[in-house]
Write an enzyme that holds these catalytic residues in place. Structure first.
Site, PDB file in Angstrom:
ATOM      1  N   THR A 148       1.068  -1.043   0.251  1.00 44.80           N
ATOM      2  CA  THR A 148      -0.077   0.611   0.423  1.00 44.80           C
ATOM      3  C   THR A 148       1.228   0.665   0.442  1.00 44.80           C
ATOM      4  OG1 THR A 148      -1.722  -1.624   0.993  1.00 44.80           O
ATOM      5  CG2 THR A 148      -2.239   1.267   1.328  1.00 44.80           C
ATOM      6  N   PRO A 185       1.210   6.358  -0.088  1.00 41.28           N
ATOM      7  CA  PRO A 185      -0.604   7.129  -0.164  1.00 41.28           C
ATOM      8  C   PRO A 185      -1.457   6.644  -0.854  1.00 41.28           C
ATOM      9  CG  PRO A 185       1.743   7.990   0.483  1.00 41.28           C
ATOM     10  CD  PRO A 185       1.915   6.644   0.348  1.00 41.28           C
ATOM     11  N   GLY A 238      -4.154   2.323  -2.589  1.00 41.22           N
ATOM     12  CA  GLY A 238      -4.719   1.105  -1.333  1.00 41.22           C
ATOM     13  C   GLY A 238      -5.072  -0.004  -2.743  1.00 41.22           C
ATOM     14  N   SER A 239      -7.062  -0.529  -1.904  1.00 34.35           N
ATOM     15  CA  SER A 239      -6.898  -0.964  -3.018  1.00 34.35           C
ATOM     16  C   SER A 239      -7.026  -0.907  -4.817  1.00 34.35           C
ATOM     17  CB  SER A 239      -9.144  -0.643  -3.279  1.00 34.35           C
ATOM     18  OG  SER A 239      -9.633   0.064  -1.649  1.00 34.35           O
ATOM     19  N   THR A 292       2.529  -3.405   8.709  1.00 36.09           N
ATOM     20  CA  THR A 292       1.973  -4.160   9.197  1.00 36.09           C
ATOM     21  C   THR A 292       3.506  -5.292  10.055  1.00 36.09           C
ATOM     22  OG1 THR A 292       0.020  -4.346   8.930  1.00 36.09           O
ATOM     23  CG2 THR A 292       0.910  -5.939  11.148  1.00 36.09           C
ATOM     24  N   GLN A 299     -22.670  -4.511  23.949  1.00 38.02           N
ATOM     25  CA  GLN A 299     -24.549  -4.340  24.597  1.00 38.02           C
ATOM     26  C   GLN A 299     -24.529  -5.502  25.698  1.00 38.02           C
ATOM     27  OE1 GLN A 299     -25.479  -1.646  23.115  1.00 38.02           O
ATOM     28  NE2 GLN A 299     -27.506  -1.140  24.162  1.00 38.02           N
ATOM     29  N   ILE A 300     -24.261  -6.061  25.384  1.00 35.38           N
ATOM     30  CA  ILE A 300     -24.891  -7.683  27.066  1.00 35.38           C
ATOM     31  C   ILE A 300     -24.235  -6.494  28.148  1.00 35.38           C
ATOM     32  CG2 ILE A 300     -24.518  -9.716  27.781  1.00 35.38           C
ATOM     33  CD1 ILE A 300     -25.828 -10.352  24.897  1.00 35.38           C
ATOM     34  N   GLU A 358      -6.290  -6.155   3.745  1.00 29.50           N
ATOM     35  CA  GLU A 358      -6.608  -8.096   3.212  1.00 29.50           C
ATOM     36  C   GLU A 358      -7.509  -7.294   2.369  1.00 29.50           C
ATOM     37  OE1 GLU A 358      -4.118  -9.950   2.563  1.00 29.50           O
ATOM     38  OE2 GLU A 358      -2.727  -9.455   4.097  1.00 29.50           O
ATOM     39  N   THR A 400     -11.043  -4.511   0.973  1.00 31.25           N
ATOM     40  CA  THR A 400     -12.050  -4.076   2.757  1.00 31.25           C
ATOM     41  C   THR A 400     -13.666  -4.646   1.596  1.00 31.25           C
ATOM     42  OG1 THR A 400     -12.321  -2.565   0.154  1.00 31.25           O
ATOM     43  CG2 THR A 400     -11.227  -1.615   1.574  1.00 31.25           C
TER      44      THR A 400
HETATM   45  C1  LIG Z   1      -3.753  -1.494  10.691  1.00 34.93           C
HETATM   46  C2  LIG Z   1      -3.418  -1.571   9.362  1.00 34.93           C
HETATM   47  C3  LIG Z   1      -2.233  -2.945   8.804  1.00 34.93           C
HETATM   48  C4  LIG Z   1      -2.459  -2.893   7.398  1.00 34.93           C
HETATM   49  N1  LIG Z   1      -1.254  -3.527   7.307  1.00 34.93           N
HETATM   50  C5  LIG Z   1      -1.109  -3.182   5.800  1.00 34.93           C
HETATM   51  C6  LIG Z   1       0.608  -3.940   5.343  1.00 34.93           C
HETATM   52  O1  LIG Z   1       0.751  -4.815   6.178  1.00 34.93           O
HETATM   53  N2  LIG Z   1       1.015  -3.793   3.804  1.00 34.93           N
HETATM   54  C7  LIG Z   1       0.207  -3.857   3.282  1.00 34.93           C
HETATM   55  O2  LIG Z   1       0.624  -3.263   2.107  1.00 34.93           O
HETATM   56  N3  LIG Z   1      -0.952  -2.792   3.490  1.00 34.93           N
HETATM   57  C8  LIG Z   1      -1.486  -3.301   4.594  1.00 34.93           C
HETATM   58  N4  LIG Z   1      -2.057  -2.354   4.855  1.00 34.93           N
HETATM   59  C9  LIG Z   1      -3.911  -1.496   4.034  1.00 34.93           C
HETATM   60  C10 LIG Z   1      -4.768  -2.223   3.500  1.00 34.93           C
HETATM   61  O3  LIG Z   1      -4.894  -3.105   2.971  1.00 34.93           O
HETATM   62  C11 LIG Z   1      -5.412  -1.010   2.676  1.00 34.93           C
HETATM   63  O4  LIG Z   1      -5.716  -0.008   4.312  1.00 34.93           O
HETATM   64  C12 LIG Z   1      -7.363  -1.346   2.156  1.00 34.93           C
HETATM   65  O5  LIG Z   1      -6.491  -2.737   1.497  1.00 34.93           O
HETATM   66  C13 LIG Z   1      -7.648  -0.299   1.897  1.00 34.93           C
HETATM   67  O6  LIG Z   1      -6.684   0.279   0.815  1.00 34.93           O
HETATM   68  P1  LIG Z   1      -7.015   2.137   1.181  1.00 34.93           P
HETATM   69  O7  LIG Z   1      -7.186   3.060   2.741  1.00 34.93           O
HETATM   70  O8  LIG Z   1      -5.976   3.176   0.341  1.00 34.93           O
HETATM   71  O9  LIG Z   1      -8.469   2.683   1.109  1.00 34.93           O
HETATM   72  P2  LIG Z   1      -9.195   3.063  -1.086  1.00 34.93           P
HETATM   73  O10 LIG Z   1      -8.559   1.662  -1.437  1.00 34.93           O
HETATM   74  O11 LIG Z   1      -8.108   4.607  -0.668  1.00 34.93           O
HETATM   75  O12 LIG Z   1     -10.645   3.613  -0.012  1.00 34.93           O
HETATM   76  C14 LIG Z   1     -10.947   3.422   0.483  1.00 34.93           C
HETATM   77  C15 LIG Z   1     -12.587   3.566   0.902  1.00 34.93           C
HETATM   78  O13 LIG Z   1     -13.532   3.065  -1.110  1.00 34.93           O
HETATM   79  C16 LIG Z   1     -14.116   1.821  -1.538  1.00 34.93           C
HETATM   80  N5  LIG Z   1     -13.385   1.452  -2.269  1.00 34.93           N
HETATM   81  C17 LIG Z   1     -12.261   1.558  -3.371  1.00 34.93           C
HETATM   82  N6  LIG Z   1     -12.435   1.031  -4.519  1.00 34.93           N
HETATM   83  C18 LIG Z   1     -14.165   0.588  -4.484  1.00 34.93           C
HETATM   84  C19 LIG Z   1     -14.445   0.091  -5.967  1.00 34.93           C
HETATM   85  N7  LIG Z   1     -14.086  -0.186  -6.788  1.00 34.93           N
HETATM   86  N8  LIG Z   1     -15.944  -0.200  -5.149  1.00 34.93           N
HETATM   87  C20 LIG Z   1     -16.164  -0.188  -4.498  1.00 34.93           C
HETATM   88  N9  LIG Z   1     -16.008   0.812  -2.779  1.00 34.93           N
HETATM   89  C21 LIG Z   1     -14.171   1.282  -3.315  1.00 34.93           C
HETATM   90  C22 LIG Z   1     -13.096   0.816  -0.201  1.00 34.93           C
HETATM   91  O14 LIG Z   1     -13.719   0.215   0.561  1.00 34.93           O
HETATM   92  C23 LIG Z   1     -13.261   2.840   1.081  1.00 34.93           C
HETATM   93  O15 LIG Z   1     -14.311   1.911   2.034  1.00 34.93           O
HETATM   94  C24 LIG Z   1      -3.226  -2.085   6.250  1.00 34.93           C
HETATM   95  C25 LIG Z   1      -4.052  -1.256   6.481  1.00 34.93           C
HETATM   96  C26 LIG Z   1      -4.342  -0.697   8.397  1.00 34.93           C
HETATM   97  C27 LIG Z   1      -6.027  -0.118   8.276  1.00 34.93           C
END
Ligand SMILES: Cc1cc2nc3c(=O)[nH]c(=O)nc-3n(C[C@H](O)[C@H](O)[C@H](O)COP(=O)(O)OP(=O)(O)OC[C@H]3O[C@@H](n4cnc5c(N)ncnc54)[C@H](O)[C@@H]3O)c2cc1C
Length: 394
Positions: free
Chosen positions: A125, A127, A130-131, A157, A336-337, A363, A365
């Protein structure tokens, strides 16, 4: 149709239960109240993992692992998932793509990782990515026999615990060449930008890493140039099963605690479980857990039968989505319980309620799982989800 668990599988589950209760649970409050564990405790936990034989459960014995089946791993992860503060993470699972390493990479990275002498973190991931991994910008520029890596990775992580990073980068910035690299933590140019705080208390950190002119030799490419996304996809099946199993364990622990409390706590002259509002919450929790467990064990077993890779991928998405959302619903009811006591950090239910929130985010969303499931439904039809396992040749 025989749904009983073999004795060997039950033995793994029982050992994991004992390990969680006697080795992990005693550190829960220290971790929660202080935000981290002392170095000596983390080292002792690492040694305990090896002593109890939980090191490298997801890798073959020849590589130094325990050679557990996917179902055995699921049973283990269910028990470990009962621990708060993500203490289950002290039981490391060396990254699946390491299986595709060269003999030298297996010797230098996978086997020492299975044995507990090394530990990886995974940096995909960024800045702005992500997804949508198509937006990844970290590049690995070829310079003769070397690659020079530049980029910024977020949410890494266990970045504080690992001694090497598996980094996803684009060779020469080419989107068609996503590639995994093995980068040692002390490589010049690799620095920690920040270590932010998160909703949950987590035994390790989630770091932001900067790669500025980090040089690696060509033998640090893992699994071939351009194979980065394919290797990560394969890994998703195991990672999503693990999350689902952890969620199941968290839900079961909270359910059992809430069930006991509902018998103990008296309000308006009767134990609160005699109020139908509470009884129905407990009933819904029981149903949710039973359904999730049936799905998770089934898919783990199917993966052990070597079902088609794409089917496994789609079904792993189903159980990750269902189990993480189920855990959220069950934990909310458990809080809640318990009433006000459910809001106290000393209560495992309060901690688990925060812990499971991230399972709907990392892994993939919940929305991305639905995209995968919907896409496979369109391509393969409903039978992928409504049908049942068929032995080869039937
Ligand atoms: C505590 C923690 C540990 C993590 N550990 C790791 C790690 O070890 N290594 C690593 O590489 N990553 C890690 N991650 C990253 C994690 O995999 C990403 O946060 C996740 O994939 C979501 O990406 P984003 O946060 O950029 O959200 P975004 O991709 O920006 O998504 C924002 C919102 O838009 C929605 N969205 C995006 N695309 C679509 C679509 N096509 N249709 C519908 N909705 C959509 C998402 O579901 C979400 O609700 C970690 C995250 C957290 C919070």
């Amino acid at each position: 149709m025989d749904l009983s668990l073999p004795a060997a599988d039950l033995a793994w589950k029982e050992r994991a239960k004992v390990f969680a209760e006697t080795v992990l649970f005693p550190h829960e409050l220290d971790l929660e109240m202080n935000g981290s564990l002392p170095r000596a405790t983390k080292d002792a936990l690492r040694a305990a993992v090896v002593a109890h034989g939980f090191n490298g459960v997801n890798h073959a014995r020849e590589a130094g692992g325990q050679g557990c089946t996917q179902l055995q791993q699921t049973l283990i992860n269910e028990e470990l998932g009962k621990a708060t503060g993500a203490l289950w993470a002290v039981v490391w699972h060396p990254a699946v793509p390491l299986k595709h390493g060269t003999p030298e990479q297996i010797r230098d990275y996978l086997t020492p990782s299975c044995l507990g002498r090394r530990r990886a973190c995974v940096a995909v991931t960024e800045p702005d990515a992500g997804s949508d991994t198509g937006l990844i910008r970290t590049s690995a520029t070829r310079r003769g026999e070397r690659y020079v890596i530049d980029g910024e990775k977020w949410f890494v992580t266990s970045g504080d615990e690992a001694d090497y990073v598996i980094v996803h980068a684009l060779v020469d910035g080419d989107r068609a060449l996503p590639t995994l690299f093995l980068v040692d933590r002390d490589a010049p140019g690799l620095t920690v930008k920040r270590e932010p705080k998160f909703t949950h208390t987590y035994v390790f950190g989630h770091r932001e890493l900067l790669f500025q002119g980090v040089e690696v030799t060509a033998d640090r490419v893992l699994g071939g140039v351009g194979q980065g996304l394919e290797l990560t996809k394969d890994w998703f099946v195991e990672a999503r099963l693990q999350i689902a199993a952890n969620c199941l364990g968290a839900a079961i622990r909270a359910f059992e605690l809430a069930n006991d409390w509902a018998s103990e706590r008296v309000a308006f002259g009767v134990p609160i479980r005699r109020h139908q509002a509470i009884e129905f919450m407990l009933a819904d929790m029981a149903v949710e857990i039973m359904a999730a467990k049936s799905m998770i064990y089934r898919v783990a077993w199917e993966v052990d039968q070597n079902i088609d890779r794409k089917v496994a991928h789609a079904r792993a998405s189903v159980i990750k989505l269902h189990a993480s959302e189920m855990a959220g619903r069950v934990l909310d009811k458990a809080v809640q319980i318990f009433g006000g006591r459910g809001y106290m950090r000393e209560n495992p239910v309060e901690r688990l309620n925060r812990d499971v929130r991230v399972d709907r985010i990392w892994e993939g969303t919940s929305e991305i799982q639905r995209v995968i499931i919907g896409g496979q439904l369109g391509k393969r039809g409903p039978d992928l989800f409504t049908g049942w396992y068929r032995a080869p040749g039937t």
